[in-house]
Each structure stands twice: as structure tokens, then as C-alpha cells.
Design an enzyme around this catalytic site. Structure first.
Site, PDB file in Angstrom:
ATOM      1  N   ASP A 121      66.941  31.567  -6.474  1.00 43.07           N
ATOM      2  CA  ASP A 121      67.874  32.688  -6.591  1.00 43.07           C
ATOM      3  C   ASP A 121      67.581  33.523  -7.829  1.00 43.07           C
ATOM      4  OD1 ASP A 121      69.970  34.254  -5.733  1.00 43.07           O
ATOM      5  OD2 ASP A 121      71.537  33.012  -6.615  1.00 43.07           O
ATOM      6  N   CYS A 177      74.094  28.304  16.549  1.00 38.94           N
ATOM      7  CA  CYS A 177      75.548  28.405  16.549  1.00 38.94           C
ATOM      8  C   CYS A 177      76.139  28.438  17.952  1.00 38.94           C
ATOM      9  CB  CYS A 177      75.979  29.654  15.783  1.00 38.94           C
ATOM     10  SG  CYS A 177      75.500  29.622  14.041  1.00 38.94           S
ATOM     11  N   CYS A 180      79.902  29.374  19.356  1.00 39.87           N
ATOM     12  CA  CYS A 180      80.877  29.290  18.265  1.00 39.87           C
ATOM     13  C   CYS A 180      80.932  30.605  17.485  1.00 39.87           C
ATOM     14  CB  CYS A 180      80.514  28.148  17.317  1.00 39.87           C
ATOM     15  SG  CYS A 180      81.639  27.970  15.906  1.00 39.87           S
ATOM     16  N   CYS A 210      85.124  33.262  -2.330  1.00 40.61           N
ATOM     17  CA  CYS A 210      85.483  33.032  -0.930  1.00 40.61           C
ATOM     18  C   CYS A 210      84.396  32.212  -0.253  1.00 40.61           C
ATOM     19  CB  CYS A 210      85.680  34.356  -0.201  1.00 40.61           C
ATOM     20  SG  CYS A 210      86.192  34.150   1.534  1.00 40.61           S
TER      21      CYS A 210
END
Length: 222
Positions: A121, A177, A180, A210
Site C-alpha cells: 500500500d 460472489c 449474493c 466503515c
């Protein structure tokens, strides 16, 4: 030639939760997606994404001589308070251990670049895409890397080396996924769509407080 199984074993020994490798190349599909996403204004104030696109899309431009990207995962549980420091420390430890394990024919002065070759990062590197390239998981509808073993609560780090590494491990179990859409439905800012993440609406982008799209993911709640 150095083998992927040796690399992964050393990664686990130094403290990573998983590790696989990918051949260094230009990520053409990711480049197409990123260009369209940034040009549509969905990146919000992340104007840095408009710069250094060639470096971001082709790691060989960022690390001259790069042949292999060693991608390592560290779960949130094991990363401590500063995941950048934790991941990079393990990567440097791993590099030292790998150097000792190199076959005799490998030039130990040139197997890694003298410049930047360890990332977490901290540079224009498409880390989630490289994790997918290495077979560690997939990009979910929450636009996070999702793994079958650890869900999406992982930090990603890369050690880029200037030698080929033989892939000798069986493919990891993979999924997607499917139908979903819990993360899309739960997102408090309506930032997620089937193929879209609108940073301007993302509370995590604005406040860094969040994790709803991860908390509702079945791969994290099992």
C-alpha cells in the site's frame, strides 16, 4: 530454479498467512477497467490515480528487470496496529530467508532490484489484482480481495524479484460472489453496484471508519 512451494513455506515461516506467485506482466484487463473508472470520475479526489498509469499497470516499468511477483497475505488478526510496518517487516525477513535458499546458479547480487521492490500500500501497485493473478482470491462485489480461507480481511504485500520461479503448487479452491449482493444492499452510502465502486459515496473513503461491506460478507461471517 526456485520453486513456489519453497517460497510459500518460507512465507508461512516468517508469519504470513498465505503466499503465491505471479509472472510479472502488464495487467491489460485491470488497465482497461481502471482507465474507465478514473475517467468517469468515480475515484473522487484520488487524483494520484491519474498519474503514473504505466507504472501502475506494468510492474516491470516500476521495477526494472522484474520477472516474478511474490504476493503475500497477512490477516487483520495478525497485522497489529500498523499493517504497513508489519507486512514490510515480514517481506524483508522473507527476502533474507529466500536469498539463503536460492539455487547456486542464481546471481545473489542481482536477483532483486537495488531500487524499490517491496510493497504494501505504498506505491502505484495494483495489489488486489496481483493477488488475483497469483490465484489467492477474486475481486468481490465489495471491490475487496476475497479469499475462501480468510474472507476479505487481509492485507497484501509484494516482493518483486528478477528471477523466474516455478509454479509447483495445486490451484487454490476458488469461488465468486454468485448471486449474493449483501454488501451492495448494506452499503450505507450506496457506493457499490454490480461492477462499480463510487469513492465519492463511500464512507470508508471519506472517514476510514466503515467496514460494513466486509462485515456482511458471508466469507467473513462464517
Amino acid at each position: 530454479m526456485l520453486k513456489e512451494s519453497v517460497v510459500r513455506a518460507l512465507a508461512l515461516e516468517v508469519g504470513f498467512d498465505d503466499c503465491r506467485i505471479a509472472r510479472a506482466r502488464r495487467l491489460d484487463d485491470a488497465a482497461t477497467f481502471m482507465d474507465a473508472w478514473v475517467d468517469a470520475g468515480l475515484a473522487g479526489e484520488m487524483t494520484y490515480l491519474e498519474r503514473n498509469r504505466n507504472l501502475r499497470y506494468d510492474i516491470r516499468e516500476l521495477v526494472p528487470g522484474a520477472q516474478t511477483v511474490v504476493v503475500c497475505l497477512l490477516t487483520y488478526e495478525h497485522s497489529g496496529k500498523d499493517y504497513h510496518r508489519s507486512v514490510k517487516s515480514l517481506l524483508y525477513n522473507m527476502q533474507s530467508r529466500l536469498q539463503e535458499a536460492l539455487p547456486e546458479e542464481v546471481d545473489k547480487e542481482k536477483w532483486v532490484s537495488e531500487g524499490q521492490h517491496i510493497f504494501c500500500d505504498s506505491a502505484p501497485v495494483l495489489e488486489r489484482r496481483w493477488a488475483v493473478e497469483a490465484g489467492l482470491g477474486w475481486i468481490g462485489k465489495n471491490h475487496q480481495l476475497i479469499t475462501t480461507a480468510f474472507g476479505s480481511k487481509v492485507h497484501i504485500g509484494e516482493l518483486v524479484v528478477n528471477i523466474p520461479i516455478e509454479r509447483d503448487l495445486p490451484p487454490l479452491p476458488t469461488s465468486d460472489c454468485g448471486l449474493c449482493s449483501k454488501c451492495i444492499e448494506a452499503c450505507p452510502g450506496s457506493a457499490l453496484g454490480q461492477d462499480i465502486w463510487d469513492a465519492r459515496r463511500c464512507i470508508a473513503y471519506v472517514t476510514h471508519k466503515c467496514l460494513v461491506c466486509q462485515e456482511v460478507c458471508p466469507y467473513n461471517t462464517r
